[in-house]
Design a protein around this motif. Structure first.
Motif, PDB file in Angstrom:
ATOM      1  N   MET A  33       2.538  58.410  47.461  1.00  0.00           N
ATOM      2  CA  MET A  33       1.734  58.591  46.248  1.00  0.00           C
ATOM      3  C   MET A  33       2.445  57.993  45.032  1.00  0.00           C
ATOM      4  SD  MET A  33      -1.082  59.836  47.279  1.00  0.00           S
ATOM      5  CE  MET A  33      -1.872  60.222  45.748  1.00  0.00           C
ATOM      6  N   GLU A  34       3.768  58.141  44.979  1.00  0.00           N
ATOM      7  CA  GLU A  34       4.510  57.522  43.871  1.00  0.00           C
ATOM      8  C   GLU A  34       4.413  56.010  43.933  1.00  0.00           C
ATOM      9  OE1 GLU A  34       8.363  59.322  44.284  1.00  0.00           O
ATOM     10  OE2 GLU A  34       7.866  60.819  42.758  1.00  0.00           O
ATOM     11  N   GLU A  35       4.434  55.458  45.132  1.00  0.00           N
ATOM     12  CA  GLU A  35       4.290  54.006  45.279  1.00  0.00           C
ATOM     13  C   GLU A  35       2.892  53.570  44.838  1.00  0.00           C
ATOM     14  OE1 GLU A  35       5.039  50.147  45.667  1.00  0.00           O
ATOM     15  OE2 GLU A  35       6.529  51.743  45.785  1.00  0.00           O
ATOM     16  N   TYR A  36       1.884  54.346  45.175  1.00  0.00           N
ATOM     17  CA  TYR A  36       0.527  54.033  44.712  1.00  0.00           C
ATOM     18  C   TYR A  36       0.470  54.034  43.188  1.00  0.00           C
ATOM     19  CZ  TYR A  36      -1.111  54.936  49.514  1.00  0.00           C
ATOM     20  OH  TYR A  36      -1.314  54.922  50.869  1.00  0.00           O
ATOM     21  N   ALA A  37       1.134  54.990  42.562  1.00  0.00           N
ATOM     22  CA  ALA A  37       1.150  55.050  41.098  1.00  0.00           C
ATOM     23  C   ALA A  37       1.788  53.791  40.520  1.00  0.00           C
ATOM     24  CB  ALA A  37       1.885  56.299  40.622  1.00  0.00           C
ATOM     25  N   ARG A  38       2.903  53.353  41.116  1.00  0.00           N
ATOM     26  CA  ARG A  38       3.550  52.117  40.633  1.00  0.00           C
ATOM     27  C   ARG A  38       2.614  50.918  40.792  1.00  0.00           C
ATOM     28  NH1 ARG A  38       8.034  54.854  42.608  1.00  0.00           N
ATOM     29  NH2 ARG A  38       7.842  54.052  44.719  1.00  0.00           N
ATOM     30  N   THR A  39       1.914  50.861  41.917  1.00  0.00           N
ATOM     31  CA  THR A  39       0.984  49.756  42.158  1.00  0.00           C
ATOM     32  C   THR A  39      -0.157  49.773  41.144  1.00  0.00           C
ATOM     33  OG1 THR A  39       1.526  49.742  44.510  1.00  0.00           O
ATOM     34  CG2 THR A  39      -0.557  48.721  43.874  1.00  0.00           C
ATOM     35  N   LEU A  40      -0.703  50.953  40.895  1.00  0.00           N
ATOM     36  CA  LEU A  40      -1.790  51.064  39.916  1.00  0.00           C
ATOM     37  C   LEU A  40      -1.330  50.639  38.528  1.00  0.00           C
ATOM     38  CD1 LEU A  40      -3.298  54.423  41.149  1.00  0.00           C
ATOM     39  CD2 LEU A  40      -4.508  52.231  41.068  1.00  0.00           C
ATOM     40  N   ALA A  44      -2.691  47.578  36.297  1.00  0.00           N
ATOM     41  CA  ALA A  44      -3.152  47.765  34.916  1.00  0.00           C
ATOM     42  C   ALA A  44      -2.461  46.782  33.984  1.00  0.00           C
ATOM     43  CB  ALA A  44      -2.902  49.199  34.467  1.00  0.00           C
ATOM     44  N   ALA A  45      -1.170  46.581  34.193  1.00  0.00           N
ATOM     45  CA  ALA A  45      -0.429  45.637  33.344  1.00  0.00           C
ATOM     46  C   ALA A  45      -0.954  44.219  33.535  1.00  0.00           C
ATOM     47  CB  ALA A  45       1.060  45.707  33.662  1.00  0.00           C
ATOM     48  N   PRO A  59      -6.975  52.081  30.995  1.00  0.00           N
ATOM     49  CA  PRO A  59      -6.940  53.537  30.933  1.00  0.00           C
ATOM     50  C   PRO A  59      -7.369  54.206  32.243  1.00  0.00           C
ATOM     51  CG  PRO A  59      -7.932  52.656  28.940  1.00  0.00           C
ATOM     52  CD  PRO A  59      -7.749  51.504  29.882  1.00  0.00           C
ATOM     53  N   ALA A  60      -8.335  53.631  32.928  1.00  0.00           N
ATOM     54  CA  ALA A  60      -8.786  54.226  34.196  1.00  0.00           C
ATOM     55  C   ALA A  60      -7.673  54.157  35.241  1.00  0.00           C
ATOM     56  CB  ALA A  60     -10.031  53.512  34.702  1.00  0.00           C
ATOM     57  N   LEU A  61      -6.992  53.024  35.312  1.00  0.00           N
ATOM     58  CA  LEU A  61      -5.895  52.891  36.273  1.00  0.00           C
ATOM     59  C   LEU A  61      -4.725  53.798  35.906  1.00  0.00           C
ATOM     60  CD1 LEU A  61      -6.062  49.052  36.849  1.00  0.00           C
ATOM     61  CD2 LEU A  61      -6.601  50.843  38.512  1.00  0.00           C
ATOM     62  N   GLU A  62      -4.471  53.964  34.626  1.00  0.00           N
ATOM     63  CA  GLU A  62      -3.400  54.871  34.201  1.00  0.00           C
ATOM     64  C   GLU A  62      -3.735  56.314  34.583  1.00  0.00           C
ATOM     65  OE1 GLU A  62       0.089  56.427  32.890  1.00  0.00           O
ATOM     66  OE2 GLU A  62      -0.389  54.329  33.292  1.00  0.00           O
ATOM     67  N   ARG A  63      -4.989  56.711  34.412  1.00  0.00           N
ATOM     68  CA  ARG A  63      -5.395  58.069  34.832  1.00  0.00           C
ATOM     69  C   ARG A  63      -5.200  58.255  36.334  1.00  0.00           C
ATOM     70  NH1 ARG A  63      -9.539  56.967  31.214  1.00  0.00           N
ATOM     71  NH2 ARG A  63     -10.982  56.464  32.909  1.00  0.00           N
ATOM     72  N   VAL A  70       0.869  63.550  39.949  1.00  0.00           N
ATOM     73  CA  VAL A  70       0.621  64.992  40.060  1.00  0.00           C
ATOM     74  C   VAL A  70       0.540  65.374  41.537  1.00  0.00           C
ATOM     75  CG1 VAL A  70      -1.090  66.804  39.653  1.00  0.00           C
ATOM     76  CG2 VAL A  70      -0.465  65.246  37.803  1.00  0.00           C
ATOM     77  N   ALA A  71      -0.175  64.582  42.320  1.00  0.00           N
ATOM     78  CA  ALA A  71      -0.293  64.854  43.752  1.00  0.00           C
ATOM     79  C   ALA A  71       1.078  64.807  44.426  1.00  0.00           C
ATOM     80  CB  ALA A  71      -1.246  63.859  44.403  1.00  0.00           C
ATOM     81  N   ALA A  72       1.902  63.843  44.046  1.00  0.00           N
ATOM     82  CA  ALA A  72       3.245  63.744  44.628  1.00  0.00           C
ATOM     83  C   ALA A  72       4.052  65.001  44.330  1.00  0.00           C
ATOM     84  CB  ALA A  72       3.960  62.502  44.090  1.00  0.00           C
TER      85      ALA A  72
END
Length: 93
Positions: A33-40, A44-45, A59-63, A70-72
């Motif tokens: 899940m943390e890796e997914y967050a980094r990818t998102l 976004a960047a 903003p949608a990708l940041e959310r 949070v899930a992680a």
């Protein structure tokens, strides 16, 4: 692998289907899940630099990235609870 727990077979501690094995799976899922967050966030960047990208995409990708984090955290909390229940939690300190 956890070792040094009196009365426990170390091979059984991490075997799939055991509480410690399930806790390990939850921790691996948390890392994913943390890796997914980094990818998102990277996506976004990248989109932020494109004129044709919709304004809402960043903003949608940041959310979504925050939801992954949070899930992680929740998965790690659940893994720690399983470790405590199984008696395999690390000693405090």
């Amino acid at each position: 692998m956890v070792t040094g727990i009196p009365g426990r077979n170390p091979a059984a501690v991490t075997a799939p289907g055991t509480l410690p094995g399930l806790a390990g799976t939850l921790r691996a899922d948390a890392a994913r899940m943390e890796e997914y967050a980094r990818t998102l966030r990277a996506t976004a960047a990248t989109l932020g630099g494109l004129d044709e990208a919709p304004d809402w995409s960043g903003p949608a990708l940041e959310r979504q990235a925050l939801s992954c984090l949070v899930a992680a955290d929740q998965l790690r909390t659940a893994a720690a609870a399983l470790d405590l229940h199984a008696g395999t939690a690390p000693a405090p300190g």
